[in-house]
Design a protein around this motif. Structure first.
Motif, mmCIF file in Angstrom:
data_model
loop_
_atom_site.group_PDB
_atom_site.id
_atom_site.type_symbol
_atom_site.label_atom_id
_atom_site.label_comp_id
_atom_site.label_asym_id
_atom_site.label_seq_id
_atom_site.Cartn_x
_atom_site.Cartn_y
_atom_site.Cartn_z
ATOM 1 N N ASN A 179 0.829 -1.213 0.000
ATOM 2 C CA ASN A 179 0.000 0.000 0.000
ATOM 3 C C ASN A 179 0.859 1.257 0.000
ATOM 4 O O ASN A 179 0.546 2.240 -0.691
ATOM 5 C CB ASN A 179 -0.930 -0.003 1.217
ATOM 6 N N GLN A 180 1.937 1.240 0.790
ATOM 7 C CA GLN A 180 2.827 2.396 0.838
ATOM 8 C C GLN A 180 3.480 2.628 -0.529
ATOM 9 O O GLN A 180 3.624 3.770 -0.984
ATOM 10 C CB GLN A 180 3.912 2.181 1.902
ATOM 11 N N LEU A 181 3.868 1.529 -1.190
ATOM 12 C CA LEU A 181 4.497 1.661 -2.506
ATOM 13 C C LEU A 181 3.527 2.244 -3.525
ATOM 14 O O LEU A 181 3.890 3.138 -4.296
ATOM 15 C CB LEU A 181 5.014 0.297 -2.975
ATOM 16 N N TYR A 182 2.291 1.744 -3.542
ATOM 17 C CA TYR A 182 1.306 2.273 -4.481
ATOM 18 C C TYR A 182 1.089 3.760 -4.250
ATOM 19 O O TYR A 182 0.955 4.544 -5.197
ATOM 20 C CB TYR A 182 -0.017 1.521 -4.352
ATOM 21 N N SER A 183 1.057 4.146 -2.974
ATOM 22 C CA SER A 183 0.887 5.561 -2.637
ATOM 23 C C SER A 183 2.075 6.378 -3.131
ATOM 24 O O SER A 183 1.905 7.465 -3.711
ATOM 25 C CB SER A 183 0.742 5.711 -1.119
ATOM 26 N N MET A 184 3.281 5.845 -2.958
ATOM 27 C CA MET A 184 4.483 6.549 -3.412
ATOM 28 C C MET A 184 4.525 6.656 -4.928
ATOM 29 O O MET A 184 4.954 7.675 -5.477
ATOM 30 C CB MET A 184 5.732 5.832 -2.901
ATOM 31 N N TYR A 185 4.091 5.597 -5.620
ATOM 32 C CA TYR A 185 4.083 5.631 -7.086
ATOM 33 C C TYR A 185 3.259 6.813 -7.586
ATOM 34 O O TYR A 185 3.651 7.516 -8.523
ATOM 35 C CB TYR A 185 3.509 4.344 -7.664
ATOM 36 N N VAL A 187 2.561 9.607 -5.911
ATOM 37 C CA VAL A 187 3.220 10.862 -5.543
ATOM 38 C C VAL A 187 4.385 11.163 -6.486
ATOM 39 O O VAL A 187 4.585 12.307 -6.918
ATOM 40 C CB VAL A 187 3.737 10.796 -4.083
ATOM 41 N N LEU A 188 5.148 10.116 -6.833
ATOM 42 C CA LEU A 188 6.348 10.305 -7.651
ATOM 43 C C LEU A 188 6.062 10.328 -9.147
ATOM 44 O O LEU A 188 6.922 10.702 -9.944
ATOM 45 C CB LEU A 188 7.367 9.187 -7.362
ATOM 46 N N GLY A 189 4.846 9.876 -9.518
ATOM 47 C CA GLY A 189 4.513 9.819 -10.934
ATOM 48 C C GLY A 189 5.216 8.686 -11.650
ATOM 49 O O GLY A 189 5.598 8.822 -12.821
ATOM 50 N N VAL A 190 5.421 7.550 -10.946
ATOM 51 C CA VAL A 190 6.063 6.377 -11.546
ATOM 52 C C VAL A 190 5.076 5.221 -11.498
ATOM 53 O O VAL A 190 4.025 5.296 -10.848
ATOM 54 C CB VAL A 190 7.373 6.011 -10.809
ATOM 55 N N SER A 191 5.436 4.124 -12.183
ATOM 56 C CA SER A 191 4.494 3.006 -12.265
ATOM 57 C C SER A 191 4.990 1.713 -11.644
ATOM 58 O O SER A 191 4.222 0.762 -11.520
ATOM 59 C CB SER A 191 4.119 2.742 -13.732
ATOM 60 N N ASN A 192 6.265 1.649 -11.247
ATOM 61 C CA ASN A 192 6.765 0.415 -10.651
ATOM 62 C C ASN A 192 7.984 0.696 -9.768
ATOM 63 O O ASN A 192 8.491 1.827 -9.722
ATOM 64 C CB ASN A 192 7.123 -0.617 -11.738
ATOM 65 N N ARG A 193 8.482 -0.343 -9.089
ATOM 66 C CA ARG A 193 9.567 -0.171 -8.119
ATOM 67 C C ARG A 193 10.892 0.175 -8.812
ATOM 68 O O ARG A 193 11.724 0.874 -8.227
ATOM 69 C CB ARG A 193 9.707 -1.403 -7.224
ATOM 70 N N ALA A 196 10.733 3.820 -9.381
ATOM 71 C CA ALA A 196 10.830 4.489 -8.078
ATOM 72 C C ALA A 196 12.267 4.478 -7.581
ATOM 73 O O ALA A 196 12.766 5.486 -7.054
ATOM 74 C CB ALA A 196 9.913 3.797 -7.066
ATOM 75 N N SER A 197 12.967 3.337 -7.747
ATOM 76 C CA SER A 197 14.371 3.244 -7.342
ATOM 77 C C SER A 197 15.220 4.219 -8.136
ATOM 78 O O SER A 197 16.100 4.892 -7.592
ATOM 79 C CB SER A 197 14.894 1.819 -7.566
ATOM 80 N N ARG A 198 14.954 4.298 -9.436
ATOM 81 C CA ARG A 198 15.717 5.208 -10.291
ATOM 82 C C ARG A 198 15.508 6.650 -9.846
ATOM 83 O O ARG A 198 16.449 7.442 -9.802
ATOM 84 C CB ARG A 198 15.301 5.014 -11.748
ATOM 85 N N TRP A 199 14.262 6.993 -9.522
ATOM 86 C CA TRP A 199 13.978 8.351 -9.037
ATOM 87 C C TRP A 199 14.775 8.627 -7.770
ATOM 88 O O TRP A 199 15.399 9.685 -7.640
ATOM 89 C CB TRP A 199 12.480 8.504 -8.757
ATOM 90 N N TRP A 200 14.806 7.660 -6.850
ATOM 91 C CA TRP A 200 15.496 7.853 -5.583
ATOM 92 C C TRP A 200 17.007 8.003 -5.787
ATOM 93 O O TRP A 200 17.636 8.895 -5.247
ATOM 94 C CB TRP A 200 15.206 6.668 -4.663
ATOM 95 N N LEU A 201 17.567 7.166 -6.635
ATOM 96 C CA LEU A 201 18.997 7.219 -6.876
ATOM 97 C C LEU A 201 19.417 8.504 -7.560
ATOM 98 O O LEU A 201 20.512 9.018 -7.336
ATOM 99 C CB LEU A 201 19.440 6.015 -7.721
ATOM 100 N N HIS A 202 18.532 9.046 -8.396
ATOM 101 C CA HIS A 202 18.884 10.241 -9.156
ATOM 102 C C HIS A 202 18.603 11.537 -8.381
ATOM 103 O O HIS A 202 19.135 12.579 -8.732
ATOM 104 C CB HIS A 202 18.101 10.282 -10.469
ATOM 105 N N THR A 203 17.757 11.475 -7.345
ATOM 106 C CA THR A 203 17.385 12.710 -6.654
ATOM 107 C C THR A 203 17.908 12.781 -5.239
ATOM 108 O O THR A 203 17.886 13.839 -4.638
ATOM 109 C CB THR A 203 15.848 12.877 -6.604
ATOM 110 N N ALA A 204 18.410 11.666 -4.689
ATOM 111 C CA ALA A 204 18.937 11.689 -3.319
ATOM 112 C C ALA A 204 20.337 12.257 -3.329
ATOM 113 O O ALA A 204 21.321 11.559 -3.193
ATOM 114 C CB ALA A 204 18.939 10.282 -2.731
ATOM 115 N N GLN A 205 20.447 13.540 -3.531
ATOM 116 C CA GLN A 205 21.760 14.195 -3.611
ATOM 117 C C GLN A 205 21.675 15.607 -3.071
ATOM 118 O O GLN A 205 20.632 16.156 -2.955
ATOM 119 C CB GLN A 205 22.258 14.219 -5.063
#
Length: 205
Positions: A179-185, A187-193, A196-205
């Motif tokens: 449920n948390q993942l679906y909610s994050m998808y 918010v982030l405008g993504v469709s899968n994990r 979502a991982s790519r978004w995190w790796l590219h923006t956690a800076q």
């Protein structure tokens, strides 16, 4: 990316190379790993070239940057990643300019290091030096707003952990993680994990 990636670790401490190899094994990713204690000349690289070159940065890192430049010109398929024990101002920008694929702190969680190596192998991305600084999660500033728990879950997803593993680690039901993942998808405008991982790796800076 080859089925079994070849990684060449250039580091004065053999235990670091052993730790990298063990981390890949624990996460179920076979790897062929070679280790050198000193920086090689271009002609001294193994006959079978590595897919990833993990270079320990010396003070100033000029020799490492020059090797990265040469490799980028002659063997652009090799991903070069520089490891540091502490922050070095401007190093990430210099590595990027030389044609490298990123900088990471040697205190990084081993599972996260594996995840980053695989990410670099799968696509031409750059690892921001602040990811995993001192083994801690970085906050994505200026992007979509996630709760502290969502950031924690996303960090574990980026490490390559399954929903079941994350649920066990956080002592919650697996359905709660889904449920948390679906909610994050949303918010982030993504469709899968993976996205979502790519978004995190590219923006956690």
């Amino acid at each position: 990316m080859t089925i079994t990636p070849r990684i060449l670790v250039v580091d004065r401490v053999p235990v670091f190379a052993a730790g990298v190899e063990a981390a890949f094994a624990r996460m179920g990713h076979p790897v062929t790993l070679d280790h050198l204690k000193t920086l090689p000349a271009l002609a001294d690289l193994p006959a079978t070239l590595p897919d990833v070159l993990l270079l320990e940065a010396s003070w100033g890192a000029q020799a490492e940057l020059e090797l990265i430049r040469q490799l980028h010109l002659r063997h652009p398929q090799i991903r070069c990643i520089v490891s540091v024990c502490d922050g070095k101002a401007g190093l990430a920008a210099a590595v990027r300019q030389a044609g490298g694929s990123g900088v990471f702190n040697k205190a990084l969680n081993p599972q996260m290091l594996v995840s980053l190596c695989l990410q670099v192998l799968q696509e031409d991305c750059f690892i921001p030096t602040s990811i995993g600084e001192a083994g801690q999660q970085a906050s994505a500033l200026g992007g979509p707003s996630l709760t502290a728990r969502q950031q924690e879950i996303l960090w574990l997803v980026a490490e390559g952990q399954s929903n079941k593993q994350i649920a066990r680690r956080l002592s919650v039901a697996e359905g709660t993680i889904k449920n948390q993942l679906y909610s994050m998808y949303r918010v982030l405008g993504v469709s899968n994990r993976t996205e979502a991982s790519r978004w995190w790796l590219h923006t956690a800076q």
